[in-house]
Motif scaffolding. Structure first.
Motif, PDB file in Angstrom:
ATOM      1  N   SER A   1     -25.902   6.284  29.525  1.00 52.09           N
ATOM      2  CA  SER A   1     -24.631   6.610  30.467  1.00 52.09           C
ATOM      3  C   SER A   1     -23.230   6.108  29.629  1.00 52.09           C
ATOM      4  N   THR A   2     -23.506   5.115  29.047  1.00 49.81           N
ATOM      5  CA  THR A   2     -22.432   4.137  28.454  1.00 49.81           C
ATOM      6  C   THR A   2     -21.824   5.393  27.358  1.00 49.81           C
ATOM      7  N   HIS A   3     -22.593   6.161  26.784  1.00 49.80           N
ATOM      8  CA  HIS A   3     -22.104   6.784  25.677  1.00 49.80           C
ATOM      9  C   HIS A   3     -22.012   8.414  25.792  1.00 49.80           C
ATOM     10  N   ILE A   4     -22.191   8.728  27.092  1.00 50.13           N
ATOM     11  CA  ILE A   4     -21.954  10.304  27.401  1.00 50.13           C
ATOM     12  C   ILE A   4     -20.591  10.799  27.100  1.00 50.13           C
ATOM     13  N   ALA A   5     -19.721   9.958  27.942  1.00 50.75           N
ATOM     14  CA  ALA A   5     -18.280  10.294  27.855  1.00 50.75           C
ATOM     15  C   ALA A   5     -17.584  10.254  26.352  1.00 50.75           C
ATOM     16  N   TRP A   6     -18.183   9.174  25.682  1.00 49.30           N
ATOM     17  CA  TRP A   6     -17.711   9.019  24.100  1.00 49.30           C
ATOM     18  C   TRP A   6     -18.321  10.516  23.378  1.00 49.30           C
ATOM     19  N   VAL A   7     -19.411  10.746  23.534  1.00 51.50           N
ATOM     20  CA  VAL A   7     -19.782  11.854  22.914  1.00 51.50           C
ATOM     21  C   VAL A   7     -19.131  13.454  23.309  1.00 51.50           C
ATOM     22  N   VAL A   8     -18.814  13.178  24.558  1.00 46.42           N
ATOM     23  CA  VAL A   8     -18.240  14.556  24.987  1.00 46.42           C
ATOM     24  C   VAL A   8     -16.844  14.416  24.452  1.00 46.42           C
ATOM     25  N   ASP A   9     -15.958  13.357  24.554  1.00 48.26           N
ATOM     26  CA  ASP A   9     -14.513  13.348  23.821  1.00 48.26           C
ATOM     27  C   ASP A   9     -14.729  13.637  22.420  1.00 48.26           C
ATOM     28  N   ARG A  10     -15.868  13.160  21.608  1.00 45.80           N
ATOM     29  CA  ARG A  10     -15.748  13.811  20.041  1.00 45.80           C
ATOM     30  C   ARG A  10     -15.991  15.106  19.890  1.00 45.80           C
ATOM     31  N   ILE A  11     -17.023  15.791  20.967  1.00 50.30           N
ATOM     32  CA  ILE A  11     -17.089  17.028  20.842  1.00 50.30           C
ATOM     33  C   ILE A  11     -15.733  17.751  20.886  1.00 50.30           C
ATOM     34  N   VAL A  12     -15.008  17.321  21.947  1.00 52.08           N
ATOM     35  CA  VAL A  12     -13.751  18.216  22.313  1.00 52.08           C
ATOM     36  C   VAL A  12     -12.637  17.858  21.136  1.00 52.08           C
ATOM     37  N   ALA A  13     -12.872  16.734  20.585  1.00 52.91           N
ATOM     38  CA  ALA A  13     -11.710  16.262  19.596  1.00 52.91           C
ATOM     39  C   ALA A  13     -12.310  17.106  18.133  1.00 52.91           C
ATOM     40  N   ALA A  14     -13.188  17.638  18.154  1.00 50.89           N
ATOM     41  CA  ALA A  14     -13.682  18.384  16.940  1.00 50.89           C
ATOM     42  C   ALA A  14     -13.365  19.795  17.371  1.00 50.89           C
TER      43      ALA A  14
ATOM     44  N   ARG B   1     -29.286  -2.221  19.968  1.00 45.46           N
ATOM     45  CA  ARG B   1     -28.136  -2.590  18.865  1.00 45.46           C
ATOM     46  C   ARG B   1     -26.629  -2.430  19.543  1.00 45.46           C
ATOM     47  N   GLY B   2     -25.614  -2.899  18.941  1.00 46.69           N
ATOM     48  CA  GLY B   2     -24.497  -3.123  19.654  1.00 46.69           C
ATOM     49  C   GLY B   2     -23.555  -1.717  19.543  1.00 46.69           C
ATOM     50  N   LEU B   3     -22.566  -1.695  20.416  1.00 45.17           N
ATOM     51  CA  LEU B   3     -22.003  -0.501  20.681  1.00 45.17           C
ATOM     52  C   LEU B   3     -21.516   0.148  19.404  1.00 45.17           C
ATOM     53  N   ASP B   4     -20.971  -0.466  18.381  1.00 43.58           N
ATOM     54  CA  ASP B   4     -20.389   0.254  17.311  1.00 43.58           C
ATOM     55  C   ASP B   4     -21.569   0.830  16.376  1.00 43.58           C
ATOM     56  N   GLU B   5     -22.531   0.339  16.416  1.00 41.12           N
ATOM     57  CA  GLU B   5     -23.609   0.786  15.800  1.00 41.12           C
ATOM     58  C   GLU B   5     -24.225   1.909  16.139  1.00 41.12           C
ATOM     59  N   VAL B   6     -24.375   1.893  17.490  1.00 42.97           N
ATOM     60  CA  VAL B   6     -24.827   3.005  18.282  1.00 42.97           C
ATOM     61  C   VAL B   6     -23.945   4.221  17.933  1.00 42.97           C
ATOM     62  N   ARG B   7     -22.824   3.856  18.023  1.00 51.61           N
ATOM     63  CA  ARG B   7     -21.767   5.040  17.924  1.00 51.61           C
ATOM     64  C   ARG B   7     -21.750   5.802  16.572  1.00 51.61           C
ATOM     65  N   ALA B   8     -21.969   4.872  15.814  1.00 47.45           N
ATOM     66  CA  ALA B   8     -22.026   5.479  14.349  1.00 47.45           C
ATOM     67  C   ALA B   8     -23.246   6.453  14.090  1.00 47.45           C
ATOM     68  N   ALA B   9     -24.289   5.790  14.860  1.00 49.92           N
ATOM     69  CA  ALA B   9     -25.582   6.849  14.936  1.00 49.92           C
ATOM     70  C   ALA B   9     -25.327   8.082  15.512  1.00 49.92           C
ATOM     71  N   LEU B  10     -24.737   7.941  16.605  1.00 51.67           N
ATOM     72  CA  LEU B  10     -24.343   9.079  17.528  1.00 51.67           C
ATOM     73  C   LEU B  10     -23.476  10.105  16.697  1.00 51.67           C
ATOM     74  N   ALA B  11     -22.588   9.457  16.028  1.00 57.25           N
ATOM     75  CA  ALA B  11     -21.526  10.493  15.222  1.00 57.25           C
ATOM     76  C   ALA B  11     -22.156  11.230  14.085  1.00 57.25           C
ATOM     77  N   ALA B  12     -23.134  10.235  13.349  1.00 55.30           N
ATOM     78  CA  ALA B  12     -23.930  11.147  12.367  1.00 55.30           C
ATOM     79  C   ALA B  12     -24.640  12.273  12.955  1.00 55.30           C
ATOM     80  N   HIS B  13     -25.238  11.825  14.033  1.00 53.96           N
ATOM     81  CA  HIS B  13     -26.179  13.067  14.627  1.00 53.96           C
ATOM     82  C   HIS B  13     -25.455  14.169  15.213  1.00 53.96           C
ATOM     83  N   LEU B  14     -24.227  13.920  15.618  1.00 60.44           N
ATOM     84  CA  LEU B  14     -23.305  14.931  15.977  1.00 60.44           C
ATOM     85  C   LEU B  14     -22.670  15.784  14.798  1.00 60.44           C
ATOM     86  N   ALA B  15     -22.530  15.282  13.800  1.00 57.37           N
ATOM     87  CA  ALA B  15     -22.117  15.881  12.567  1.00 57.37           C
ATOM     88  C   ALA B  15     -23.055  16.768  11.795  1.00 57.37           C
TER      89      ALA B  15
END
Ligand code: TMP
Length: 211
Positions: free
Chosen positions: A20-33, A192-206
């Motif tokens: 749940s911590t990451h869903i809003a962040w992923v949505v924001d990235r999709i919109v930003a793209a 893993r820490g927030l930054d590491e998880v977000r980096a992984a998520l960003a790569a999967h989205l890309a």
């Protein structure tokens, strides 16, 4: 940049895995793209689905009924929210989908996978997620996160109150599904820490954007 074809992304994991911590962040990235994004959840996402969620999370019932009601909620959700959004070209970010039924009702509660596959084929054989992010943590970690949120005043629901052995079976079922469908699943180490998880998520989205 806009794309005509929507993408269907699902978030999965045992309770307390931290998705749940990451869903809003992923949505924001999709919109930003440059895409439109629809964030939704299961069970839920429609008036009927939310009413069924209330029953599913708090009312004792047979494991078969749980599986059937999850798919009843999903049937409405697909018709009212998911399919129309994908048809419009929106990206759909859904907090849990049918993998949760295979993991919780199947792995956790012993409903035969063949039965769940029949329901899946009936309700959405033609509509599968493009990407499933499986947030994985050892059960001790999820247990201690849940107990901490309980200590902070939150009442745990029927599933969250299950024993650690239940979550071990749910986790094993998730990991088995991920192994069986490596093209769709990405397992995210949620210890893993927030930054590491977000980096992984960003790569999967890309990668999904490029696909
Ligand atoms: P949430 O707490 O992540 O919103 O999910 C609600 C609970 O419902 C969670 O404990 C997992 C459970 N669940 C199932 O057992 N089967 C399903 O098919 C779905 C979608 C959720």
């Amino acid at each position: 940049m806009t794309s005509t074809r929507g993408r269907f992304i699902t978030f999965e994991g045992i309770d307390g895995a931290g998705k749940s911590t990451h869903i809003a962040w992923v949505v924001d990235r999709i919109v930003a793209a440059g895409h439109r994004a629809v964030a939704t959840r299961e069970p839920g996402g429609t008036p009927l689905g939310e009413a069924l969620r209330e029953l599913l999370l708090h009312q004792p019932m047979s494991h078969d009924s749980e599986a059937l009601l999850m798919f009843a909620a999903r049937r409405e959700h697909l018709a009212q929210v998911i399919r129309p959004a994908l048809a419009r070209g929106d990206w759909v970010v859904c907090d849990r989908f049918s993998d949760a039924t295979f993991a919780y009702q199947g792995g956790g509660h012993g409903v035969p996978a063949a039965r769940i596959r029949e329901l899946e084929a009936w309700i959405h054989g033609d509509c599968q997620p493009d990407l499933t992010l499986l947030f994985d943590v050892p059960t001790e970690v999820s247990r201690s996160r849940l107990l901490r949120s309980q200590a902070n005043g939150r009442t745990l629901d029927k599933f969250e109150n299950e024993a650690e052995a239940f979550f071990a079976r749910v986790r094993a079922a998730y990991l088995e599904r991920a192994q069986g469908d490596p093209g769709r699943f990405r397992v995210v180490d949620s210890t893993r820490g927030l930054d590491e998880v977000r980096a992984a998520l960003a790569a999967h989205l890309a990668a999904l954007e490029a696909a």
